[in-house]
Design an enzyme around this catalytic site. Structure first.
Site, mmCIF file in Angstrom:
data_model
loop_
_atom_site.group_PDB
_atom_site.id
_atom_site.type_symbol
_atom_site.label_atom_id
_atom_site.label_comp_id
_atom_site.label_asym_id
_atom_site.label_seq_id
_atom_site.Cartn_x
_atom_site.Cartn_y
_atom_site.Cartn_z
ATOM 1 N NE ARG A 127 21.120 48.308 59.898
ATOM 2 C CZ ARG A 127 21.797 49.118 60.732
ATOM 3 N NH1 ARG A 127 23.113 49.223 60.675
ATOM 4 N NH2 ARG A 127 21.137 49.836 61.617
ATOM 5 N NE ARG A 140 24.712 56.812 58.784
ATOM 6 C CZ ARG A 140 24.682 55.714 59.517
ATOM 7 N NH1 ARG A 140 25.047 54.558 58.996
ATOM 8 N NH2 ARG A 140 24.307 55.754 60.779
ATOM 9 C CD GLU A 184 32.468 49.495 58.831
ATOM 10 O OE1 GLU A 184 32.603 50.684 59.172
ATOM 11 O OE2 GLU A 184 31.878 48.660 59.532
ATOM 12 C CG HIS A 225 29.533 51.133 57.664
ATOM 13 N ND1 HIS A 225 28.978 49.873 57.695
ATOM 14 C CD2 HIS A 225 29.586 51.544 58.954
ATOM 15 C CE1 HIS A 225 28.698 49.549 58.944
ATOM 16 N NE2 HIS A 225 29.051 50.551 59.727
ATOM 17 C CG ASP A 284 31.763 47.460 66.537
ATOM 18 O OD1 ASP A 284 32.467 47.980 65.656
ATOM 19 O OD2 ASP A 284 30.781 48.027 67.056
HETATM 20 O O1 TA6 Z 1 31.320 50.149 61.795
HETATM 21 C C1 TA6 Z 1 30.816 49.480 62.876
HETATM 22 C C2 TA6 Z 1 29.783 50.338 63.540
HETATM 23 O O2 TA6 Z 1 30.340 51.571 63.929
HETATM 24 C C3 TA6 Z 1 29.208 49.549 64.724
HETATM 25 O O3 TA6 Z 1 29.608 50.024 65.964
HETATM 26 C C4 TA6 Z 1 27.747 49.482 64.457
HETATM 27 O O4 TA6 Z 1 26.912 49.982 65.349
HETATM 28 C C5 TA6 Z 1 27.632 49.862 62.998
HETATM 29 O O5 TA6 Z 1 28.719 50.632 62.651
HETATM 30 C C6 TA6 Z 1 26.332 50.325 62.399
HETATM 31 O O6 TA6 Z 1 26.042 51.640 62.665
HETATM 32 P P1 TA6 Z 1 24.648 52.269 62.228
HETATM 33 O O7 TA6 Z 1 24.665 53.662 62.754
HETATM 34 O O8 TA6 Z 1 24.627 52.222 60.721
HETATM 35 O O9 TA6 Z 1 23.563 51.389 62.802
#
Ligand code: TA6
Length: 296
Positions: free
Chosen positions: A64, A90, A268, A160, A204
């Protein structure tokens, strides 16, 4: 293994990391997922990237913070919700090349991934993927996809990036004024951005058809971060805010003020939703970003 300013070492969770320390910056890249987990130019008192204080380092799971790679699909899989969100690149181990020191003092690290029996069970296509990070006072990342199979395939992807900010409530993201977006936090409605993006609740959003350079203005850390990109038609902006963050085990338990949800914004560079690509047999596509921080 060590090559001058770069070292490969085992880190938390037994994961392998490339540690880069040169005269311009420090950076760490996890070989699982080709995920940059830290970048701090020497000119900055704080890292430019964010890492959750409660991040989990687990085999097969993205970390994260930093720059996870969403590939070959962005978000949920189009037809099978059981498959990993944001694709599989990833979550798997990439192969590293020996880092190279450039004349300007920056360090270049290349990581490779290609299809395997496991990948073809998740996504039935042949591919070559090359990640190249150039670590200096500026951070460049290039992600090049090559279709090595005999048929075209669809591709959606994102770098991201989690950027470290002083407090999410005080930052602005510039560069998207007038751009249409899909508001994922509001039932997927289509809307148009007016002025800078500001944050007072969950955000988002997938902004479509934009190649614009964005800028994060951060009055508390007294800096602006320039985000420029190539080969990217979408920009995604995300902060989960308090309630969503509480539901994320690797984020919600962190204090709001240190390594927690108030301290990041994701901006992103992507090709997603309306901007999903089709890559013909033999064709390559490069998604590239460049980040730079400067005082205000
Ligand atoms: O990029 C935004 C997003 O798609 C959100 O909807 C959010 O849930 C985030 O990515 C994180 O995704 P993850 O699968 O890494 O928890």
């Amino acid at each position: 293994m060590s090559s001058g300013e770069s070292t490969f070492r085992k880190g938390p969770g037994g994961l392998l990391f490339a540690q880069i320390e040169n005269g311009l910056a420090t950076a760490t890249v996890c070989l699982q997922g080709a995920q940059l987990t830290h970048w701090q130019p020497r000119s900055q008192a704080e890292p430019v990237t964010f890492m959750s204080a409660t991040a989990q380092y687990t085999e097969g799971k993205s970390i994260r913070g930093g720059v996870p790679i969403c590939w070959p699909w962005f978000g949920a899989h189009a037809t099978d919700k059981a498959r990993a969100s944001h694709g599989f690149a990833r979550n798997v181990l990439w192969e590293a090349r020996t880092p190279v020191r450039l004349e300007n003092g920056a360090t270049q690290l290349s990581l490779l991934l290609s299809d395997s029996e496991e990948s073809r069970a998740l996504w039935p296509h042949r591919f070559g993927l090359e990640y190249r990070a150039t670590v200096g006072d500026v951070l460049d990342i290039e992600l090049t996809t090559t279709n090595t199979g005999g048929e075209a395939f669809p591709l959606s992807e994102a770098l991201h990036t989690y950027f470290q900010v002083g407090d999410i409530g005080s930052v602005q993201v510039l560069g998207l004024d007038g751009t249409e977006f899909i508001d994922t936090a509001d039932g997927g409605q289509r809307k148009r951005q007016k002025g800078p993006v500001t944050f007072a609740a969950e955000v988002d959003r997938v902004y479509a058809n934009t190649e614009a350079t964005c800028m994060i203005i951060d009055p508390l850390l007294k800096r602006r971060i320039h985000i420029s990109k190539r080969g990217s038609q979408s920009t995604v902006v995300w902060n989960p805010w308090e309630k969503k963050a509480a539901g994320l085990a690797d984020l919600g338990a962190a204090p709001a003020t240190r390594g927690g949800w108030r301290q990041f914004v994701c901006v992103e560079s992507a090709n997603a939703r309306d901007n999903t690509l089709t890559l013909a047999a033999g064709q390559s596509h490069c998604l590239a970003i460049q980040y730079r921080a400067e005082p205000i």
